[in-house]
Scaffold this motif. Sequence first.
Motif, short mmCIF file in Angstrom:
data_model
loop_
_atom_site.label_atom_id
_atom_site.label_comp_id
_atom_site.label_asym_id
_atom_site.label_seq_id
_atom_site.Cartn_x
_atom_site.Cartn_y
_atom_site.Cartn_z
N THR A 2 0.84 -1.19 0.00
CA THR A 2 0.00 0.00 0.00
C THR A 2 0.88 1.25 0.00
N ASN A 3 0.27 2.40 -0.25
CA ASN A 3 1.01 3.67 -0.18
C ASN A 3 1.64 3.86 1.19
N GLU A 4 0.89 3.55 2.23
CA GLU A 4 1.39 3.72 3.60
C GLU A 4 2.59 2.82 3.87
N GLU A 5 2.52 1.58 3.40
CA GLU A 5 3.65 0.66 3.57
C GLU A 5 4.88 1.15 2.82
N ALA A 6 4.67 1.63 1.61
CA ALA A 6 5.80 2.14 0.81
C ALA A 6 6.44 3.35 1.49
#
Length: 82
Positions: A2-6
């Motif tokens: 996800t964007n948050e993980e990246a």
Amino acid sequence: MTNEEAKKIIKNEGLQRFNWYNAHPLKENEVGIRIGNNNHREVYVTDERASVVQGSITVFDDESDALDNFIKRLRTEKILFQ
């Protein structure tokens, strides 16, 4: 991914030289991710003249796959510029 993980990986690993969804004009020697035609995600690299390198653009239908590739390229870029 996800964007948050990246974003968490970028922060935790100190990854630099990137352009997150056209956050700024192209700069030299960076990895970028952007939304292309038909909402596809594109991952690319720029050269020493801040131009997108011919043949470096990879198009993804799935954002998660695009982010995986983006992080992989950022990690490689970090190694090359250390």
